[in-house]
Design an enzyme around this catalytic site. Sequence first.
Site, PDB file in Angstrom:
ATOM      1  N   THR A 113       0.843  -1.199   0.000  1.00 26.34           N
ATOM      2  CA  THR A 113       0.000   0.000   0.000  1.00 26.34           C
ATOM      3  C   THR A 113       0.872   1.242   0.000  1.00 26.34           C
ATOM      4  O   THR A 113       2.078   1.159  -0.284  1.00 26.34           O
ATOM      5  CB  THR A 113      -0.985  -0.028   1.198  1.00 26.34           C
ATOM      6  OG1 THR A 113      -1.910   1.049   1.077  1.00 26.34           O
ATOM      7  CG2 THR A 113      -0.287   0.081   2.553  1.00 26.34           C
ATOM      8  N   ASN A 114       0.326   2.402   0.271  1.00 28.50           N
ATOM      9  CA  ASN A 114       1.086   3.654   0.315  1.00 28.50           C
ATOM     10  C   ASN A 114       0.498   4.544   1.401  1.00 28.50           C
ATOM     11  O   ASN A 114      -0.577   4.253   1.923  1.00 28.50           O
ATOM     12  CB  ASN A 114       1.062   4.323  -1.067  1.00 28.50           C
ATOM     13  CG  ASN A 114      -0.354   4.656  -1.484  1.00 28.50           C
ATOM     14  OD1 ASN A 114      -0.991   5.510  -0.898  1.00 28.50           O
ATOM     15  ND2 ASN A 114      -0.872   3.945  -2.486  1.00 28.50           N
TER      16      ASN A 114
END
Length: 439
Positions: free
Chosen positions: A243-244
Amino acid sequence: MPDTSSLPDLDRRRILLGVTGSIAAYKAAVLVRLLTKSGAEVQVLMTEGASRFISPLTLGTLSEREVLTDIFPDGPATDEGSWTKHVDLGLWADLLVVAPATAQTLAKLTHGFCDSMLTATALSARCPLMVCPAMDRDMYTHPSTQRNLETLRADGHIVMPAAHGELASGLVGQGRMPEPDAIVERVATELADRPYAADRDDHNTPPDETPSSRKPNDSMAGREVLVTAGPTQEPLDPVRMLTNPSTGTMGFEVAREAARRGASVTLVAGPTSLDTPPGVNRVDVRTTEEMHAAVQQRRTDVDLVVMAAAVADYTPVDPSDSKRKKDEEELVLHLRRTPDILETLGKHKRAGQTLVGFALETDDGPENARRKIDRKSLDWIVLNNPSESGAGFGTTTNRVTLFHRDGYSEALPLQSKRAVARALLDRVTRPVPTTQDAS
Ligand code: CTP
């Protein structure tokens, strides 16, 4: 004067600022300045005691409004200074902030006394009340003050605890008024999801305001808008993912503003902790594949799409159903490309539809942004650089440059994400200017 470059956006907000008789009253001047710099209109209500510490002339000049103290006007009851003004003010405001709030005023507010313009307005106000106590340590910790604060909280009012530090008495402890910039931040947070008093139809107009200045902005009424926001998560196993750090703030602000302008808004949101903005239809998703499906399902109906989501470009080929054990010294992950949601929208774009993408670039920003306009058949792209301070992931502010497919570009200043959302919607819903920006 604290730094004003990262002030929250309080545009069109109406704040009643009650100032009471504490030495911290001198900080009210900075508070008025910060509130007005944030875009708010400020009406100061002062107690007699406060005017011993700071002059009404100072606060009146900074707020550009006459400071009010006395509930009983000198003139006839039909004058502008009529004795019902506390009621008008209570209807006019988005928030009543009492800063500094003395032990005396807190006691009066707790028990419903109304012997001044401030306390009478507090009793009749429909807007929330927020108090910022300031007094000596022992007065603050006294059981009666603490009991009063507890009662105010229990009545649904907002209490900003006093800060710890050196006090005017020479004692050190809790009792300092929170710093003006912290108060302004808290005001913005408390108002974030509340409707604007200026948009209400009820009797909320003070005598010096024309009805036209409080007309709601319905410039996007009848438009269908689709906004995406937040990160996507691609599971590696039940407890790990790719993810980020996107928080979703930028997209949520765009959705909020479009709904405020009367649009029918669907917000497709990746995992975030943000509350849904008022009037927005929210669809929660986790993976890029889920976001893709949610967007494609709605694409034909929408007039404007703003893809603010930070979408994962790759997903594990073979996510594990059970938690992976650390058996290997080196782990090679096999990833495959996710669908490009915006590119698919671009391929099926219908006449009259506007597509807006975001580009997060650390290098060669303008070139990459323009390439993305072409590749994804966009109308606009919003370029930002996560390595610039005050921009990108996890900040409340952003500095962006807008690029149009016809070559026009516009660099916006560093401002709150809410202000960026407003500027963006202003730009993409109006004809494109013909003059080229120098950027
Ligand atoms: N986007 C999308 N689907 C993807 C990846 C990105 O719809 N699978 C959208 C983003 O929401 C953003 C725009 O495309 O509005 C540009 O995203 P960005 O990550 O900057 O570009 P990419 O297309 O992923 O290209 P690259 O990673 O090579 O820069």
